[in-house]
Design an enzyme around this catalytic site. Structure first.
Site, short mmCIF file in Angstrom:
data_model
loop_
_atom_site.label_atom_id
_atom_site.label_comp_id
_atom_site.label_asym_id
_atom_site.label_seq_id
_atom_site.Cartn_x
_atom_site.Cartn_y
_atom_site.Cartn_z
N ASN A 82 0.82 -1.21 0.00
CA ASN A 82 0.00 0.00 0.00
C ASN A 82 0.85 1.26 0.00
O ASN A 82 0.66 2.17 0.80
CB ASN A 82 -0.99 -0.01 1.17
CG ASN A 82 -2.15 -0.94 0.89
OD1 ASN A 82 -2.85 -0.78 -0.11
ND2 ASN A 82 -2.31 -1.95 1.73
N HIS A 83 1.81 1.27 -0.89
CA HIS A 83 2.62 2.46 -1.11
C HIS A 83 3.30 2.36 -2.47
O HIS A 83 3.31 1.28 -3.08
CB HIS A 83 3.65 2.65 0.01
CG HIS A 83 4.69 1.57 0.08
ND1 HIS A 83 4.64 0.55 0.99
CD2 HIS A 83 5.78 1.34 -0.67
CE1 HIS A 83 5.68 -0.25 0.80
NE2 HIS A 83 6.39 0.21 -0.20
N ALA A 84 3.85 3.47 -2.91
CA ALA A 84 4.72 3.50 -4.09
C ALA A 84 6.02 4.18 -3.69
O ALA A 84 6.09 4.81 -2.62
CB ALA A 84 4.04 4.25 -5.23
#
Ligand code: TYD
Length: 132
Positions: free
Chosen positions: A51-53
């Site tokens: 749940n991140h980039a």
């Protein structure tokens, strides 16, 4: 730097009777110089991680044990899924891919990273990511 995620076939040296060794080398079978290595483990299989980039970070991920499912989204909203089910498979993830990750109960995720840890390199809001 490459722009698309892809699977890397990492060679297995050995045999089924003796077991295998697999090698990762920066700028050889890994498309960047490796600055950091970490691994995650004991993730319950009902938990979704990621749940991140990352703005700049490139990674190659290996499931050294178990099965790991990666769902990747680019800034245009294109989705692609990868299943890591062999210690001889690597997944190259360029910068700017939103990832969600699911693990089998016995999974150990090994990450080879192109940069040292920097919280400022993370995008942790999907809305902000989609507006990039
Ligand atoms: P994160 O990268 O969000 O993990 P995942 O994508 O597997 O859920 O990292 C989880 C936490 O660990 C977060 O608080 C940052 C911290 N962390 C470090 O301190 N150093 C590191 O090298 C990494 C990868 C994470």
């Amino acid at each position: 730097m490459k722009n698309n995620p892809y699977l890397i076939n990492l060679s297995s040296i050995g045999s089924s009777s003796l077991g295998y060794i697999t090698v990762a080398e920066g700028m050889e079978n890994i498309p960047f110089e490796i600055k950091r290595v970490y691994w995650t483990y004991f993730t319950p299989n009902d938990v979704e991680r990621g749940n991140h980039a990352h703005k700049k970070l490139e990674q190659v991920i290996v499931a050294v044990s178990g099965v790991i499912k990666f769902s990747l989204e680019d800034i245009k909203g294109n989705m692609i899924e990868f299943v890591l089910d062999s210690p001889s498979k690597g997944l190259y993830i360029p910068s700017m891919y939103w990832r969600t990750i699911k693990f089998s109960h016995n999974a150990v995720l090994l990450c080879l990273a192109s940069q040292h840890y920097d919280e400022n390199d993370y995008i942790r809001s999907l809305n902000l990511f989609r507006k990039k």
